[in-house]
Design a protein around this motif. Structure first.
Motif, short mmCIF file in Angstrom:
data_model
loop_
_atom_site.label_atom_id
_atom_site.label_comp_id
_atom_site.label_asym_id
_atom_site.label_seq_id
_atom_site.Cartn_x
_atom_site.Cartn_y
_atom_site.Cartn_z
N ASP A 102 -10.15 6.19 6.23
CA ASP A 102 -9.77 4.87 5.75
C ASP A 102 -10.90 3.92 6.10
O ASP A 102 -11.20 3.70 7.28
CB ASP A 102 -8.46 4.41 6.40
CG ASP A 102 -7.89 3.16 5.73
OD1 ASP A 102 -8.67 2.21 5.49
OD2 ASP A 102 -6.67 3.11 5.49
N ARG A 160 -1.06 0.26 5.20
CA ARG A 160 -1.18 1.45 4.36
C ARG A 160 -0.60 2.67 5.07
O ARG A 160 0.11 3.48 4.47
CB ARG A 160 -2.65 1.71 4.00
CG ARG A 160 -3.21 0.78 2.95
CD ARG A 160 -4.56 1.26 2.43
NE ARG A 160 -5.62 1.16 3.41
CZ ARG A 160 -6.38 0.08 3.59
NH1 ARG A 160 -6.17 -1.01 2.87
NH2 ARG A 160 -7.37 0.07 4.47
N ARG A 164 2.63 4.92 4.03
CA ARG A 164 2.38 6.31 3.65
C ARG A 164 3.12 7.30 4.54
O ARG A 164 3.50 8.39 4.09
CB ARG A 164 0.87 6.59 3.73
CG ARG A 164 0.42 7.88 3.08
CD ARG A 164 -1.09 8.01 3.19
NE ARG A 164 -1.77 6.85 2.64
CZ ARG A 164 -2.98 6.44 3.03
NH1 ARG A 164 -3.62 7.09 3.99
NH2 ARG A 164 -3.55 5.38 2.48
#
Length: 230
Positions: A102, A160, A164
């Motif tokens: 990421d 995120r 997720r």
């Protein structure tokens, strides 16, 4: 990719309280040492991209073994910088998981301060250093990344991961600036608290996030796995 909650041991070695059922736990692993770490040299994303030293590689292995013994981690997500990737790869091998990247987890860019020690910055640029420590909106080294910007992208990276991997445990391998920021955000603490947290190389910390997004720090700067690996 799978994930659970992970019981931990605090920095003092005591058992950390288990996260509440249904919470998403981010286990925060700072990368191991590079050649610059023992010298206290500033190493962000704007300078060279140093690899782990021999000591750093041993530290990464020790952290990976601890995580494998502890169990429960179902995903490994890393900064793109080499020192974090190497640390994450050691964990991935022991956990049997592929490393995800990421970009939001990259270390801050410290501009003209890259490669200097803070003592050198204090000697050469005392006013700039004082201004940077006083405000998260001041760019280090004139052209670097402000802590306000680091906070924005760290929060987006966190969100995120929470979206997720709901209700699971994720290993986040990153850098001192980003990891301190994630801890600060979980505590709801002011930006000045960034300078009041010790996060050693290859240390483990953890934050549990409930469904409403609120965070709770479960343990901080656990280095007990390094005691026999200097």
């Amino acid at each position: 990719m799978r994930i659970d909650s992970v019981p931990g041991r605090g920095a003092a070695g005591a058992d950390a309280p288990a996260a509440r059922p249904g919470s998403t736990t981010l286990v925060l692993l700072r990368h191991g040492e590079t050649a610059l770490t023992p010298q206290g040299r500033i190493s962000g994303s704007g300078g060279s991209d140093p690899a782990l030293s021999e000591t750093g590689l041993r530290q990464a292995e020790a952290a990976a073994r601890r995580l494998a013994e502890r169990g429960g981690v179902r995903a490994v997500v890393s900064s793109p910088l080499r020192r974090a990737q190497q640390t994450a790869e050691a964990a991935g091998r022991h956990l049997g998981l592929e490393v995800q990247v990421d970009e939001g987890l990259v270390e801050a860019d410290f501009g003209a301060w890259e490669g200097l020690t803070f003592a050198e910055v204090r000697e050469r640029h005392p006013d700039d250093l004082a201004a940077w420590r006083a405000s998260p909106d001041v760019a280090p080294g004139g052209t670097g990344e402000t802590f306000s910007a680091v906070a924005r992208r760290s929060a987006l990276a966190r969100d995120r991961l929470l979206a997720r991997y709901p209700g699971q445990t994720v290993l986040v391998v990153s850098h001192v600036g980003v990891l301190r920021t994630l801890l600060r955000l979980a505590l709801g603490a002011p930006a000045a608290s960034l300078f009041r947290m010790e996060l050693s190389a290859a240390s483990l910390s953890a934050v549990a996030h409930d469904g409403d997004g609120s965070g709770s720090v479960r343990f901080l700067n656990d280095t007990s796995h390094l005691e026999d690996h200097h």
